[in-house]
Design a protein around this motif. Structure first.
Motif, mmCIF file in Angstrom:
data_model
loop_
_atom_site.group_PDB
_atom_site.id
_atom_site.type_symbol
_atom_site.label_atom_id
_atom_site.label_comp_id
_atom_site.label_asym_id
_atom_site.label_seq_id
_atom_site.Cartn_x
_atom_site.Cartn_y
_atom_site.Cartn_z
ATOM 1 N N UNK A 126 0.868 -1.286 -0.095
ATOM 2 C CA UNK A 126 0.048 0.077 0.109
ATOM 3 C C UNK A 126 0.948 1.059 0.014
ATOM 4 N N UNK A 127 2.026 1.178 0.810
ATOM 5 C CA UNK A 127 2.782 2.286 0.935
ATOM 6 C C UNK A 127 3.403 2.778 -0.429
ATOM 7 N N UNK A 128 4.022 1.527 -1.093
ATOM 8 C CA UNK A 128 4.807 1.843 -2.409
ATOM 9 C C UNK A 128 3.830 2.278 -3.505
ATOM 10 N N UNK A 129 2.695 2.096 -3.328
ATOM 11 C CA UNK A 129 1.857 2.495 -4.481
ATOM 12 C C UNK A 129 1.045 3.984 -4.478
ATOM 13 N N UNK A 130 1.245 4.298 -3.135
ATOM 14 C CA UNK A 130 0.485 5.527 -2.973
ATOM 15 C C UNK A 130 0.653 6.816 -4.241
ATOM 16 N N UNK A 131 1.822 6.965 -4.621
ATOM 17 C CA UNK A 131 2.244 7.984 -5.749
ATOM 18 C C UNK A 131 2.042 7.284 -6.989
ATOM 19 N N UNK A 132 2.448 6.123 -7.401
ATOM 20 C CA UNK A 132 2.621 5.805 -8.660
ATOM 21 C C UNK A 132 1.272 5.152 -9.175
ATOM 22 N N UNK A 133 0.451 4.562 -8.242
ATOM 23 C CA UNK A 133 -0.794 3.705 -8.511
ATOM 24 C C UNK A 133 -1.757 4.048 -7.371
ATOM 25 N N UNK A 134 -2.387 5.182 -7.356
ATOM 26 C CA UNK A 134 -3.346 5.445 -6.257
ATOM 27 C C UNK A 134 -4.558 4.573 -6.048
ATOM 28 N N UNK A 135 -5.026 3.975 -7.252
ATOM 29 C CA UNK A 135 -6.224 3.333 -6.967
ATOM 30 C C UNK A 135 -5.625 1.658 -6.534
ATOM 31 N N UNK A 136 -4.535 1.298 -6.929
ATOM 32 C CA UNK A 136 -3.835 0.057 -6.486
ATOM 33 C C UNK A 136 -3.744 0.112 -5.001
ATOM 34 N N UNK A 137 -3.190 1.473 -4.633
ATOM 35 C CA UNK A 137 -2.848 1.661 -3.182
ATOM 36 C C UNK A 137 -4.121 1.476 -2.265
ATOM 37 N N UNK A 138 -5.111 1.916 -3.002
ATOM 38 C CA UNK A 138 -6.350 1.931 -1.958
ATOM 39 C C UNK A 138 -6.842 0.394 -2.112
ATOM 40 N N UNK A 139 -6.721 -0.406 -2.869
ATOM 41 C CA UNK A 139 -7.048 -1.760 -3.071
ATOM 42 C C UNK A 139 -6.085 -2.526 -1.835
ATOM 43 N N UNK A 140 -4.827 -2.210 -1.906
ATOM 44 C CA UNK A 140 -3.720 -2.795 -1.057
ATOM 45 C C UNK A 140 -4.383 -2.558 0.474
ATOM 46 N N UNK A 141 -4.642 -1.263 0.653
ATOM 47 C CA UNK A 141 -5.100 -0.949 1.961
ATOM 48 C C UNK A 141 -6.102 -1.566 2.716
ATOM 49 N N UNK A 223 -9.005 9.117 -9.037
ATOM 50 C CA UNK A 223 -8.380 9.128 -7.604
ATOM 51 C C UNK A 223 -6.949 9.719 -7.863
ATOM 52 N N UNK A 224 -6.529 10.474 -6.963
ATOM 53 C CA UNK A 224 -5.425 11.117 -6.989
ATOM 54 C C UNK A 224 -4.604 10.314 -5.880
ATOM 55 N N UNK A 225 -3.235 11.082 -5.786
ATOM 56 C CA UNK A 225 -2.426 10.548 -4.795
ATOM 57 C C UNK A 225 -2.778 10.948 -3.231
ATOM 58 N N UNK A 226 -3.588 12.126 -3.245
ATOM 59 C CA UNK A 226 -3.737 12.319 -1.825
ATOM 60 C C UNK A 226 -4.985 11.559 -1.425
ATOM 61 N N UNK A 227 -5.712 11.025 -2.301
ATOM 62 C CA UNK A 227 -6.911 10.376 -1.937
ATOM 63 C C UNK A 227 -6.128 9.079 -1.369
ATOM 64 N N UNK A 228 -5.139 8.498 -2.124
ATOM 65 C CA UNK A 228 -4.511 7.250 -1.619
ATOM 66 C C UNK A 228 -3.919 7.305 -0.367
ATOM 67 N N UNK A 229 -3.096 8.635 -0.134
ATOM 68 C CA UNK A 229 -2.568 8.934 1.042
ATOM 69 C C UNK A 229 -3.763 8.747 2.356
ATOM 70 N N UNK A 230 -4.697 9.570 2.199
ATOM 71 C CA UNK A 230 -5.552 9.643 3.008
ATOM 72 C C UNK A 230 -5.975 7.876 3.386
ATOM 73 N N UNK A 231 -6.656 7.381 2.399
ATOM 74 C CA UNK A 231 -7.071 5.937 2.563
ATOM 75 C C UNK A 231 -6.073 4.903 3.214
ATOM 76 N N UNK A 232 -4.815 5.073 2.665
ATOM 77 C CA UNK A 232 -3.759 4.127 3.370
ATOM 78 C C UNK A 232 -3.293 4.484 4.790
#
Length: 260
Positions: A126-141, A223-232
């Motif tokens: 989840x951490x590694x995907x926040x910037x490069x793949x926000x949607x994937x980071x949300x799924x991983x979270x 979905x942007x990086x900031x959304x991914x940061x929040x969810x993760x």
């Protein structure tokens, strides 16, 4: 007296270099520095005890280390390779942690000590995907939190269905750990724990809406990086809260499991 490196990574790396030199036959290696570094590393709360190499923990000074080296192998290179292999996991963890925020690092420590293979791996993804793949980071979270909940339920011997969604899993865990709002009378605790329930429900919903686990229609949600940061970050905070509560109450939970 030589100053020690400022960072945990720097201290551990220097320790590795000193030990490699000693087991490789360099008898002028600084034994006093080794002992200072060793004490510093073993006492450092930023360094997970589970990752401290046995070769470091078991040898308090260079005399003990040299005796071990001679018994381990008659050649220099296998000794050096053994020390490097022993330090690899800890150095990898510290190298990555230095690029994380303090909150990220705190969650990483809690989850790695809980279960490195499953829970910690999901968190790192989840951490590694926040910037490069926000949607994937949300799924991983979402996967991270689900994994934590199932681990706790397994350890507590609480049955659940593989089809249970995230909110249902959390309700089972909350009831077992006395985290359900209905189990408290103090308004502030009911409010905070109700907020935790709402966060988990939101994490389940947002993953279905913007994660990469489902196909998108003609009007996909951006979905942007900031959304991914929040969810993760929310998932990491909830996972850590559950893990730390489980650890604190584990003896009581084990007794309840035997009674059940």
């Amino acid at each position: 007296m030589r100053d020690l490196p400022d960072t945990p990574y720097g201290r551990v790396k220097l320790l590795e270099q000193l030990m490699v030199a000693k087991v490789g036959g360099e008898h002028d290696a600084d034994g006093a520095l080794y002992e200072r570094l060793r004490k510093s590393v073993l006492r450092d709360p930023a360094i997970p005890g589970a990752l401290v190499p046995a070769v470091l923990r078991n040898h308090r000074d260079f005399d003990h280390l040299w005796s071990f080296a001679k018994s381990f192998h008659s050649s220099w290179e296998p000794r050096r390779r053994h020390v490097r292999d022993e330090f690899a996991r800890l150095l990898g963890y510290l190298e990555e942690s230095e690029s994380l925020s303090p909150s990220d690092a705190g969650v990483s420590m809690a989850l790695m000590s809980f279960d490195e293979e499953g829970v910690s791996a999901a968190w790192q993804k989840a951490l590694s995907r926040r910037a490069s793949d926000p949607a994937g980071a949300i799924t991983a979270a979402r996967t991270l939190l689900e994994t934590v909940l199932k681990h706790v339920l397994d350890d507590a011997r609480v049955d659940y269905a593989e089809t249970d969604d995230l909110p249902r899993l959390y309700r089972r865990v909350a009831e077992r750990l006395n985290l359900a709002p209905s189990q408290h009378v103090e308004p502030v605790f009911k409010q905070v724990l109700g907020g935790c329930t709402a966060v988990v429900e939101g994490l389940g919903s947002v993953r279905n809406k913007v994660g990469d686990a489902h196909g998108a229609g003609r009007r996909p949600v951006n979905v942007s990086e900031r959304h991914a940061h929040l969810v993760v970050n929310l998932a990491g905070a909830m996972a850590t809260f559950v893990v730390e509560t489980w650890r604190e109450r584990q003896p009581d939970m084990a007794e309840m499991a035997r009674v059940d």
